[in-house]
Design an enzyme around this catalytic site. Sequence first.
Site, mmCIF file in Angstrom:
data_model
loop_
_atom_site.group_PDB
_atom_site.id
_atom_site.type_symbol
_atom_site.label_atom_id
_atom_site.label_comp_id
_atom_site.label_asym_id
_atom_site.label_seq_id
_atom_site.Cartn_x
_atom_site.Cartn_y
_atom_site.Cartn_z
ATOM 1 N N ASP A 33 0.665 -1.171 -0.017
ATOM 2 C CA ASP A 33 -0.257 -0.002 -0.042
ATOM 3 C C ASP A 33 0.674 1.520 0.125
ATOM 4 O O ASP A 33 1.966 1.310 0.658
ATOM 5 C CB ASP A 33 -0.950 0.011 1.193
ATOM 6 N N ASN A 93 -12.750 -3.387 2.434
ATOM 7 C CA ASN A 93 -13.784 -2.383 2.667
ATOM 8 C C ASN A 93 -14.775 -2.235 1.330
ATOM 9 O O ASN A 93 -14.286 -2.519 0.262
ATOM 10 C CB ASN A 93 -13.131 -0.857 2.779
ATOM 11 N N GLY A 99 -16.067 2.343 3.567
ATOM 12 C CA GLY A 99 -15.217 3.014 3.422
ATOM 13 C C GLY A 99 -14.477 2.798 2.310
ATOM 14 O O GLY A 99 -13.149 3.324 2.263
ATOM 15 N N HIS A 106 -10.308 -5.172 -3.372
ATOM 16 C CA HIS A 106 -9.086 -5.670 -2.946
ATOM 17 C C HIS A 106 -9.266 -5.955 -1.246
ATOM 18 O O HIS A 106 -10.000 -5.674 -0.474
ATOM 19 C CB HIS A 106 -8.265 -4.350 -2.851
ATOM 20 N N HIS A 108 -6.959 -5.872 2.292
ATOM 21 C CA HIS A 108 -5.916 -5.242 2.907
ATOM 22 C C HIS A 108 -5.150 -6.405 3.686
ATOM 23 O O HIS A 108 -5.853 -7.106 4.610
ATOM 24 C CB HIS A 108 -6.285 -4.257 3.895
HETATM 25 P P1 5GP Z 1 -9.924 1.427 0.494
HETATM 26 O O1 5GP Z 1 -10.313 2.514 1.213
HETATM 27 O O2 5GP Z 1 -10.591 1.358 -0.894
HETATM 28 O O3 5GP Z 1 -10.159 0.052 1.065
HETATM 29 O O4 5GP Z 1 -8.194 1.373 0.246
HETATM 30 C C1 5GP Z 1 -7.626 1.702 -0.890
HETATM 31 C C2 5GP Z 1 -6.233 1.769 -0.421
HETATM 32 O O5 5GP Z 1 -5.508 1.878 -1.620
HETATM 33 C C3 5GP Z 1 -5.593 2.732 0.609
HETATM 34 O O6 5GP Z 1 -5.012 2.082 1.710
HETATM 35 C C4 5GP Z 1 -4.595 3.724 0.066
HETATM 36 O O7 5GP Z 1 -3.496 3.893 0.570
HETATM 37 C C5 5GP Z 1 -4.446 2.598 -1.340
HETATM 38 N N1 5GP Z 1 -3.789 3.345 -2.777
HETATM 39 C C6 5GP Z 1 -4.399 4.460 -3.355
HETATM 40 N N2 5GP Z 1 -3.595 4.736 -4.374
HETATM 41 C C7 5GP Z 1 -2.747 3.874 -4.391
HETATM 42 C C8 5GP Z 1 -1.519 3.826 -5.233
HETATM 43 O O8 5GP Z 1 -1.541 4.561 -6.267
HETATM 44 N N3 5GP Z 1 -0.617 2.669 -5.031
HETATM 45 C C9 5GP Z 1 -0.865 1.828 -4.207
HETATM 46 N N4 5GP Z 1 0.178 1.021 -3.892
HETATM 47 N N5 5GP Z 1 -1.678 2.199 -3.220
HETATM 48 C C10 5GP Z 1 -2.698 3.015 -3.207
#
Ligand code: 5GP
Length: 120
Positions: A33, A93, A99, A106, A108
């Site tokens: 991330d 999420n 959120g 995805h 985490h």
């Molecule tokens: P969500 O809130 O959708 O569950 O999590 C999205 C995740 O994607 C966040 O933890 C954020 O830091 C990560 N993220 C967003 N843009 C990028 C990116 O360009 N590269 C990487 N490696 N992670 C990203």
Amino acid sequence: MTYDKNNIFAKILRGELPCKKVYENDFVLAFYDINPQKKIHVIVIPKGEYIDLDHFIQNAKDIEIIEFNKAILNIVKKLKISSKDNGYRVLSNIGIDGGQEVPHLHYHIFGGQNIGKMVV
Ligand code: 5GP
């Protein structure tokens, strides 16, 4: 809701944006991330175009669902955070209340330290 082919993870899958790769096979890509919330914070995505877990379970082939979940074990073993080590947390999420920011399914994976309370 239709799948947005221009979401950030779709761009990473197409190689249009870089990522720090942890693991890849025919079905799955995992990478660190960009804004880690814990010592180890890895994102795991299916290569198919799925918005979230509901969309995935309803539309993916069984092989995709199996391989996506099996990949988790391969990744945590590679990172040395499996249940045989100190363990980890998996989180996904989904939707507005969940959120979710990036509309490509995805998981985490958090580890490398005590993750703390289940939800903050
Ligand atoms: P969500 O809130 O959708 O569950 O999590 C999205 C995740 O994607 C966040 O933890 C954020 O830091 C990560 N993220 C967003 N843009 C990028 C990116 O360009 N590269 C990487 N490696 N992670 C990203």
